[in-house]
Design an enzyme around this catalytic site. Structure first.
Site, PDB file in Angstrom:
ATOM      1  N   GLU A 281       0.858  -1.179   0.000  1.00  0.00           N
ATOM      2  CA  GLU A 281       0.000   0.000   0.000  1.00  0.00           C
ATOM      3  C   GLU A 281       0.897   1.233   0.000  1.00  0.00           C
ATOM      4  OE1 GLU A 281      -3.114  -0.056  -0.559  1.00  0.00           O
ATOM      5  OE2 GLU A 281      -3.553   2.060  -0.207  1.00  0.00           O
ATOM      6  N   GLU A 312      -0.981   9.613  -5.926  1.00  0.00           N
ATOM      7  CA  GLU A 312       0.161   8.706  -5.825  1.00  0.00           C
ATOM      8  C   GLU A 312       0.493   8.069  -7.177  1.00  0.00           C
ATOM      9  OE1 GLU A 312      -1.184   8.131  -1.264  1.00  0.00           O
ATOM     10  OE2 GLU A 312      -1.383   6.392  -2.572  1.00  0.00           O
ATOM     11  N   ASP A 470      -6.850   2.932   2.900  1.00  0.00           N
ATOM     12  CA  ASP A 470      -6.365   1.653   3.437  1.00  0.00           C
ATOM     13  C   ASP A 470      -7.514   0.656   3.543  1.00  0.00           C
ATOM     14  OD1 ASP A 470      -3.985   3.015   3.790  1.00  0.00           O
ATOM     15  OD2 ASP A 470      -4.456   3.554   5.857  1.00  0.00           O
TER      16      ASP A 470
HETATM   17  C1  GLC Z   1       0.034   7.025   6.816  1.00  0.00           C
HETATM   18  C2  GLC Z   1       0.191   8.009   7.972  1.00  0.00           C
HETATM   19  C3  GLC Z   1      -0.725   7.671   9.118  1.00  0.00           C
HETATM   20  C4  GLC Z   1      -2.141   7.469   8.630  1.00  0.00           C
HETATM   21  C5  GLC Z   1      -2.197   6.565   7.437  1.00  0.00           C
HETATM   22  C6  GLC Z   1      -3.564   6.563   6.846  1.00  0.00           C
HETATM   23  O1  GLC Z   1       0.469   5.769   7.203  1.00  0.00           O
HETATM   24  O2  GLC Z   1       1.520   8.015   8.408  1.00  0.00           O
HETATM   25  O3  GLC Z   1      -0.677   8.690  10.076  1.00  0.00           O
HETATM   26  O4  GLC Z   1      -2.916   6.926   9.647  1.00  0.00           O
HETATM   27  O5  GLC Z   1      -1.297   6.977   6.443  1.00  0.00           O
HETATM   28  O6  GLC Z   1      -3.566   5.959   5.631  1.00  0.00           O
END
Ligand code: GLC
Length: 491
Positions: A281, A312, A470
């Site tokens: 990711e 990205e 995510d």
């Molecule tokens: C990255 C950031 C983190 C956040 C995450 C969300 O990892 O460092 O703070 O929670 O992105 O995708």
């Protein structure tokens, strides 16, 4: 394209994925987890913030485009850039001073599990996976408390040279500090004025100030690496956090050492289960050398799947030498769907991937290499499942379990996303990339790749935006793997 039909497909895909998920043995998730201190900004906050500085100085800093936050004005400049464009960004801060300044001048509203690996682990645990093996090289006692306590998240712990799996609360490293990131969320239509000009924020998004304490190392403990088999069985690995790698360290080591070790971990994981699928990711990576190295030396040839957003994609293309394509993805913003598609295909080819999943506001594109064991419908359904999860996450700011995730089904499919796809359909059928019929299903059978394009569910006023990407990537990847296992079981 028919909105009703897409709603129906979302619903069916959601329940199908729910049935398939129990077929998974488990997922390995590493490396980054931190605490996110979340602050929702208002127009009033912005007046106060801008008022703290000389506006000409802010403007100068905006033009410089700081890639690291060394003083407060860098922060305000990057915040204005993010707000003006409605784009997410993550900028590192290497000193404690900024942390103190933000605490004094803004403070935060609440704290949540942060970091891609932290967020993904918690999500997968809440989807009731049998086993989620999380690995965070800097797991502190405080950080461990942010993992959900469902009993299915385990973390390797080294005891007398032996690696065992324990709940995070029993596996932290005493004496380790915590990494706290600042998440500044802003909303669509907020008005911001600086140096006599006013703009309106085009979409909900956030700026992340990522703390990078000196002791952070993207690495794996020797014993755990040597006894990696103790983490199995797992069907997949979701890896992230490589953005933490620095060019040089005080002890003389360089990024090359950490890249080499990261690749060794990937190779070892694959050797322990040749069927294992690995997803990386991506996130915003300010340092161009590190961004390029992650793509060409860690991702390319070693992993199967990549998840990323529109910005990205543009940033990745840029360091890989496709500047023009990169600019056209960015310039047309969320509407640059044609360039986005071409860009994603380019990434799949250059990085030798099996799958590239791009999440954009209102639609997802997934480019697939030929020969994948799943049908395009099965891939499409995995994406639809993740769209429901993302909607639930945006709606409530969290997903406690699969039943609560059903709330996402009530969120409508994005009309703007559908419109973008309709424009894209003209482009595709004009170039004979697909027939209108195939496109109605969301499929493209290309000459050297296949692709899925779906409109996604979008919450008009999200509770927060952090972590939605995510959620999308993890939901789709897990659903895809689960379907693969379910098929292997003859179902
Ligand atoms: C990255 C950031 C983190 C956040 C995450 C969300 O990892 O460092 O703070 O929670 O992105 O995708």
């Amino acid at each position: 394209m028919d909105m009703e039909e897409w709603e129906q497909r979302h619903t069916e895909a959601f329940y199908d994925a729910k049935e398939a998920l129990p077929y998974l043995d488990g997922m390995f998730v590493a490396y980054n987890s931190n605490i996110d201190a979340i602050r929702h900004l208002t127009e009033k906050d912005m007046i106060k913030l801008v008022g703290l500085f000389d506006e000409a100085e802010i403007q100068n800093r905006v033009a410089v485009y700081p890639r690291e936050i060394t003083e407060p004005v860098d922060f305000v400049a990057r915040l204005l850039i993010s707000m003006r464009e409605g784009k997410a960004a993550e900028v590192p801060a290497y000193t404690e001073d900024i942390h103190k300044w933000l605490k004094e001048h803004l403070g935060f509203d609440y704290a949540l599990m942060g970091g891609q690996a932290g967020i993904i682990s918690n999500l997968l645990a809440r989807l009731d996976l049998k086993k989620v093996v999380a690995y965070v090289p800097w797991l502190s006692e405080e950080q461990a408390e942010y993992f959900v306590d469902n009993g299915n998240i385990l973390h390797p712990r080294v005891e007398n040279g032996q690696v065992t799996l324990k709940p995070p609360a029993e596996a932290f490293k005493p004496g380790t500090g915590s990494k706290v990131n600042w998440i500044f969320e802003f909303s669509k239509d907020m008005k911001v004025t600086c140096a006599g000009s006013t703009f309106k924020v085009p979409r909900d998004n956030r700026l992340i100030i990522s703390s990078r304490p000196k002791w952070i190392r993207l690495d794996m403990d020797r014993e755990i690496y040597e006894q990696l088999y103790a983490l199995f069985p797992v069907d997949g690995a979701m890896l992230s956090g490589y953005q933490m790698i620095k060019e040089e360290y005080e002890d003389g080591s360089t990024y090359k050492d950490y890249v080499e070790r990261s690749v060794k971990v990937i190779e070892k994981l694959k050797s322990l289960n040749p069927e294992l699928r690995i997803h990386v990711e991506l996130t915003s990576i300010q340092n161009r050398l590190i961004r390029k190295t992650i793509l060409t030396d860690i991702v390319a040839r070693h992993v199967h799947s990549l998840g990323l957003d529109t910005v990205e994609v543009a940033n990745a293309l840029n360091v890989l030498g496709y500047e023009e394509l990169s600019y056209s993805v960015i310039r047309k913003g969320e509407n640059g769907i044609m360039s986005l598609y071409q860009g994603a295909v380019q990434l799949m080819k250059d990085l030798k991937l099996e799958r590239v999943h791009v999440h954009s506001l209102g639609f997802y594109i997934c480019i697939l290499a030929k020969g994948h064991p799943l049908t395009l419908k099965e891939h499409r359904d995995a994406l639809l499942f993740s769209s429901v999860l993302a909607a639930a996450q945006a709606l409530n700011g969290k997903i406690e379990n699969l039943t609560e995730a059903e709330a996402g089904l009530e969120v409508p499919v994005s009309a703007a996303g559908l419109e973008d796809l309709e424009n894209f359909q003209l482009y595709c059928t004009g170039r004979k990339l697909c027939t209108p019929d195939e496109f109605e299903y969301g499929y493209i059978y290309g000459p050297d790749h296949d692709a899925i394009l779906i409109p996604s569910k979008v919450v008009d006023r999200p509770k927060a935006t952090v972590g939605i990407g995510d959620t999308i990537s993890a939901g789709a990847f897990a659903a895809m793997l689960a379907r693969m296992k379910q098929k292997q079981a003859g179902k």
